[in-house]
Design a protein around this motif. Structure first.
Motif, PDB file in Angstrom:
ATOM      1  N   MET A   1      -0.142   5.472   1.026  1.00 56.70           N
ATOM      2  CA  MET A   1      -0.564   4.781  -0.178  1.00 56.70           C
ATOM      3  C   MET A   1      -0.463   3.268   0.053  1.00 56.70           C
ATOM      4  N   LYS A   2      -1.477   2.566  -0.396  1.00 60.49           N
ATOM      5  CA  LYS A   2      -1.476   1.110  -0.378  1.00 60.49           C
ATOM      6  C   LYS A   2      -1.215   0.635  -1.799  1.00 60.49           C
ATOM      7  N   GLU A   3      -0.352  -0.364  -1.937  1.00 56.41           N
ATOM      8  CA  GLU A   3      -0.003  -0.865  -3.260  1.00 56.41           C
ATOM      9  C   GLU A   3      -0.253  -2.367  -3.306  1.00 56.41           C
ATOM     10  N   THR A   4      -0.856  -2.823  -4.403  1.00 55.93           N
ATOM     11  CA  THR A   4      -1.086  -4.246  -4.627  1.00 55.93           C
ATOM     12  C   THR A   4      -0.371  -4.650  -5.906  1.00 55.93           C
ATOM     13  N   PHE A   5       0.301  -5.778  -5.858  1.00 55.02           N
ATOM     14  CA  PHE A   5       1.071  -6.318  -6.966  1.00 55.02           C
ATOM     15  C   PHE A   5       0.391  -7.596  -7.447  1.00 55.02           C
ATOM     16  N   LEU A   6       0.094  -7.660  -8.750  1.00 60.17           N
ATOM     17  CA  LEU A   6      -0.533  -8.845  -9.331  1.00 60.17           C
ATOM     18  C   LEU A   6       0.257  -9.316 -10.542  1.00 60.17           C
ATOM     19  N   VAL A   7       0.329 -10.630 -10.703  1.00 59.60           N
ATOM     20  CA  VAL A   7       0.887 -11.225 -11.912  1.00 59.60           C
ATOM     21  C   VAL A   7      -0.178 -12.180 -12.426  1.00 59.60           C
ATOM     22  N   LYS A   8      -0.588 -11.961 -13.701  1.00 57.75           N
ATOM     23  CA  LYS A   8      -1.670 -12.740 -14.287  1.00 57.75           C
ATOM     24  C   LYS A   8      -1.256 -13.318 -15.636  1.00 57.75           C
ATOM     25  N   HIS A   9      -1.910 -14.411 -15.997  1.00 61.35           N
ATOM     26  CA  HIS A   9      -1.783 -14.943 -17.348  1.00 61.35           C
ATOM     27  C   HIS A   9      -2.817 -14.220 -18.197  1.00 61.35           C
ATOM     28  N   ALA A  10      -2.366 -13.475 -19.161  1.00 59.84           N
ATOM     29  CA  ALA A  10      -3.231 -12.642 -20.006  1.00 59.84           C
ATOM     30  C   ALA A  10      -3.970 -11.637 -19.132  1.00 59.84           C
ATOM     31  N   VAL A  11      -4.840 -10.834 -19.720  1.00 59.45           N
ATOM     32  CA  VAL A  11      -5.499  -9.765 -18.976  1.00 59.45           C
ATOM     33  C   VAL A  11      -6.561 -10.317 -18.028  1.00 59.45           C
ATOM     34  N   GLY A  12      -7.432 -11.160 -18.516  1.00 60.34           N
ATOM     35  CA  GLY A  12      -8.497 -11.685 -17.678  1.00 60.34           C
ATOM     36  C   GLY A  12      -8.242 -13.100 -17.206  1.00 60.34           C
ATOM     37  N   GLY A  13      -7.019 -13.548 -17.351  1.00 57.95           N
ATOM     38  CA  GLY A  13      -6.687 -14.923 -17.028  1.00 57.95           C
ATOM     39  C   GLY A  13      -6.394 -15.169 -15.561  1.00 57.95           C
ATOM     40  N   ARG A  14      -5.826 -16.293 -15.319  1.00 55.37           N
ATOM     41  CA  ARG A  14      -5.514 -16.773 -13.977  1.00 55.37           C
ATOM     42  C   ARG A  14      -4.521 -15.860 -13.274  1.00 55.37           C
ATOM     43  N   SER A  15      -4.755 -15.623 -11.990  1.00 55.32           N
ATOM     44  CA  SER A  15      -3.810 -14.858 -11.177  1.00 55.32           C
ATOM     45  C   SER A  15      -2.797 -15.818 -10.565  1.00 55.32           C
ATOM     46  N   PHE A  16      -1.531 -15.488 -10.729  1.00 54.94           N
ATOM     47  CA  PHE A  16      -0.468 -16.283 -10.122  1.00 54.94           C
ATOM     48  C   PHE A  16      -0.004 -15.665  -8.803  1.00 54.94           C
ATOM     49  N   ILE A  17       0.059 -14.344  -8.769  1.00 55.79           N
ATOM     50  CA  ILE A  17       0.479 -13.622  -7.565  1.00 55.79           C
ATOM     51  C   ILE A  17      -0.506 -12.479  -7.348  1.00 55.79           C
ATOM     52  N   ASP A  18      -0.972 -12.334  -6.123  1.00 56.18           N
ATOM     53  CA  ASP A  18      -1.848 -11.223  -5.745  1.00 56.18           C
ATOM     54  C   ASP A  18      -1.520 -10.866  -4.304  1.00 56.18           C
ATOM     55  N   THR A  19      -0.732  -9.808  -4.126  1.00 53.88           N
ATOM     56  CA  THR A  19      -0.300  -9.445  -2.771  1.00 53.88           C
ATOM     57  C   THR A  19      -1.437  -8.866  -1.934  1.00 53.88           C
ATOM     58  N   GLY A  20      -2.569  -8.545  -2.556  1.00 52.93           N
ATOM     59  CA  GLY A  20      -3.736  -8.125  -1.795  1.00 52.93           C
ATOM     60  C   GLY A  20      -4.353  -9.286  -1.031  1.00 52.93           C
ATOM     61  N   LYS A  21      -4.205 -10.499  -1.570  1.00 52.87           N
ATOM     62  CA  LYS A  21      -4.739 -11.700  -0.929  1.00 52.87           C
ATOM     63  C   LYS A  21      -3.672 -12.481  -0.177  1.00 52.87           C
ATOM     64  N   HIS A  22      -2.463 -12.509  -0.725  1.00 48.84           N
ATOM     65  CA  HIS A  22      -1.355 -13.244  -0.120  1.00 48.84           C
ATOM     66  C   HIS A  22      -0.100 -12.367  -0.187  1.00 48.84           C
ATOM     67  N   PRO A  23       0.150 -11.594   0.858  1.00 49.16           N
ATOM     68  CA  PRO A  23       1.297 -10.675   0.838  1.00 49.16           C
ATOM     69  C   PRO A  23       2.634 -11.399   0.608  1.00 49.16           C
ATOM     70  N   LEU A  24       3.448 -10.813  -0.253  1.00 48.01           N
ATOM     71  CA  LEU A  24       4.808 -11.273  -0.530  1.00 48.01           C
ATOM     72  C   LEU A  24       5.696 -10.045  -0.648  1.00 48.01           C
ATOM     73  N   PRO A  25       6.926 -10.133  -0.197  1.00 51.46           N
ATOM     74  CA  PRO A  25       7.845  -9.018  -0.409  1.00 51.46           C
ATOM     75  C   PRO A  25       8.199  -8.899  -1.891  1.00 51.46           C
ATOM     76  N   TYR A  26       8.137  -7.686  -2.416  1.00 46.20           N
ATOM     77  CA  TYR A  26       8.481  -7.452  -3.820  1.00 46.20           C
ATOM     78  C   TYR A  26       9.045  -6.045  -3.961  1.00 46.20           C
ATOM     79  N   THR A  27       9.767  -5.853  -5.042  1.00 47.21           N
ATOM     80  CA  THR A  27      10.245  -4.522  -5.418  1.00 47.21           C
ATOM     81  C   THR A  27      10.035  -4.377  -6.915  1.00 47.21           C
ATOM     82  N   TRP A  28       9.999  -3.137  -7.360  1.00 50.78           N
ATOM     83  CA  TRP A  28       9.962  -2.877  -8.801  1.00 50.78           C
ATOM     84  C   TRP A  28      10.648  -1.555  -9.067  1.00 50.78           C
ATOM     85  N   GLN A  29      11.290  -1.500 -10.233  1.00 54.52           N
ATOM     86  CA  GLN A  29      12.012  -0.287 -10.618  1.00 54.52           C
ATOM     87  C   GLN A  29      12.115  -0.206 -12.129  1.00 54.52           C
TER      88      GLN A  29
END
Length: 109
Positions: A1-29
């Motif tokens: 499985m491939k997983e992409t993590f995104l953080v955006k302002h609002a639903v259609g707003g600006r992307s702050f983090i997109d690990t599909g374009k710029h990989p960063l280590p992250y975890t979630w639980q």
């Protein structure tokens, strides 16, 4: 499985983090009725994101080899969003989650 993590302002707003374009280590639980996301990132990369910390959406896209992509949408209602300088980690706490598979939605009327 491939997983992409995104953080955006609002639903259609600006992307702050997109690990599909710029990989960063992250975890979630999941922790009770909230979800905790931890991202390894430099402080200077979080300035704009922290300005909008009360209006963030977090997305996890899970791509499987023989299954449709699953999307998980998390909303930061009043959860803390903070940068921990000692560990160089951004911590985002979300309280709302919607899970869906876009392929199951039909545009036919």
């Amino acid at each position: 499985m491939k997983e992409t993590f995104l953080v955006k302002h609002a639903v259609g707003g600006r992307s702050f983090i997109d690990t599909g374009k710029h990989p960063l280590p992250y975890t979630w639980q999941q922790d009770g009725d909230q979800w905790i996301f931890t991202v390894q990132i430099e402080k200077n990369e979080t300035a704009e994101l922290l300005k909008w910390k009360d209006e963030l959406n977090v997305f996890i896209f899970q791509e499987f080899e023989n299954e449709p992509t699953r999307k998980l949408w998390f909303y930061v209602l009043q959860g803390p969003v903070r940068y921990e300088e000692e560990s160089k980690q951004l911590v985002i706490v979300a309280q709302s989650k919607i899970e869906y598979i876009p392929d199951l939605f039909s545009t036919q009327l």
